[in-house]
Scaffold this active site. Structure first.
Site, PDB file in Angstrom:
ATOM      1  CB  ILE A   1      -0.945   0.002   1.220  1.00 14.52           C
ATOM      2  CG1 ILE A   1      -1.981  -1.121   1.098  1.00 14.52           C
ATOM      3  CG2 ILE A   1      -1.661   1.346   1.350  1.00 14.52           C
ATOM      4  CD1 ILE A   1      -2.837  -1.285   2.335  1.00 14.52           C
TER       5      ILE A   1
ATOM      6  CE1 TYR B   1      -2.089  -4.268  12.798  1.00 12.82           C
ATOM      7  CE2 TYR B   1      -4.435  -4.810  12.716  1.00 12.82           C
ATOM      8  CZ  TYR B   1      -3.330  -4.208  12.150  1.00 12.82           C
ATOM      9  OH  TYR B   1      -3.446  -3.527  10.953  1.00 12.82           O
TER      10      TYR B   1
END
Length: 314
Positions: free
Chosen positions: A27, A176
């Site tokens: 990305i 996370y």
């Protein structure tokens, strides 16, 4: 059935200096390439200079006239982040765009940064907090827009205040989520403090949805020898245009948040498709976990202490 490609119009960025983390591949590379094609001067802090050089070649294949510089920087080392910040401050050029995109996801076993922080907290959140702190004078000089990449995972879980470093029990997915919630709260608080104190910095959030990127792929350096089952399923769905996005569409929310004149301070941007997993970028409601101002202030203060930085301007 092949899906119709999605894209957005990035305004002309000639004369703008942009710093993008995590631009060696995936990305981040797509974001950096689009910024270069729009005329921005790119500064790419990279952990692996070899991968960074390959990224530079790929960017120039699309934007031959691009001005791109590589700098070594490892978000998992506060000293490395400080060294990069020192280098840019010595150059003295204002920074107009900062896209905090880099990240790691769910190492199967607990790992730590150079400074002893749980790896996801240290890389995804604290490393970027330190980066903003070290670049703050340049961001103010450029009246910068800071776009911080969070995740759909920031809409679940919580901050484990009793065990921020997951030393007593480690859960990769919960750790996370914590890193992305903390980072989102930091981005919102940056917007609030800039507006209150007149820093001239715009801060917003983006998330890429779900797409087949390297986050869940084989990462031997994270202790993951093979691709996860999740990423195999995501690749299958993405190739068939079912529900999730592609690496190309996953880059669009951050690009929109960072460059669109319509993107707003303190707001969140992500894919507009079902479940916000894929599709064209659009404004979204701020996740409930990112709305508590007291929690945001707590994250700010704790992050300053842990990174031994000062997020103030004299």
């Amino acid at each position: 059935m092949a899906r119709r490609p999605l894209d957005i119009t990035v305004p002309t960025l000639t004369g703008k200096r942009a710093v993008v983390t995590g631009a060696s591949d995936g990305i981040g590379l797509r974001i950096a390439t689009a910024l270069a094609a729009a005329g921005a001067e790119l500064v790419l802090p990279v952990r692996d200079l070899g991968k960074g050089g390959a990224a530079l070649t790929a960017i120039r294949a699309t934007a031959p006239a691009a001005t791109v510089s590589l700098h070594p920087m490892d978000l998992a080392s506060l000293e490395s982040v400080a060294t990069f910040g020192d280098a840019l401050r010595r150059e003295g050029d204002p920074v107009h765009l900062l896209i905090n995109n880099a990240g790691v996801m769910t190492p199967p076993d607990r790992r730590t940064t150079v400074d002893g922080f749980e790896l996801q907290l240290g890389t995804n959140h604290l490393g970027h907090v330190a980066l903003v702190a070290h670049l703050l004078p340049l961001l103010r000089a450029g009246r910068a827009r800071v776009t911080s990449q969070v995740s759909v995972a920031a809409n679940q879980g919580s901050i484990n205040w009793d065990d921020l470093n997951w030393e007593r029990s480690y859960d990769g997915m919960r750790a996370y989520s914590q890193s992305k919630i903390a980072f989102g709260l930091f981005g919102v608080e940056l917007a609030r403090r800039s507006a209150t104190d007149g820093w001239g910095i715009t801060s917003n959030l983006s998330h890429p949805g779900v797409a087949p990127t390297s986050l869940l792929s084989a990462r031997p350096e994270l202790g993951r020898a093979g691709d996860t089952r999740s990423v195999r399923v995501i690749r299958w769905l993405s190739a068939r245009g079912i529900l999730v996005g592609t690496p190309e569409t996953a880059a669009l929310p951050a690009l929109y948040a960072a460059t669109s004149p319509d993107a707003k301070d303190g707001h969140l941007y992500g894919p507009r498709g079902p479940g916000h997993l894929g599709g064209a970028p659009a404004e979204q409601s701020l996740y409930t976990r990112l709305r508590d101002q007291d929690e945001a202030r707590r994250v700010w203060q704790v992050s300053e202490r842990l990174t031994t930085t000062s997020l103030t301007l004299g």
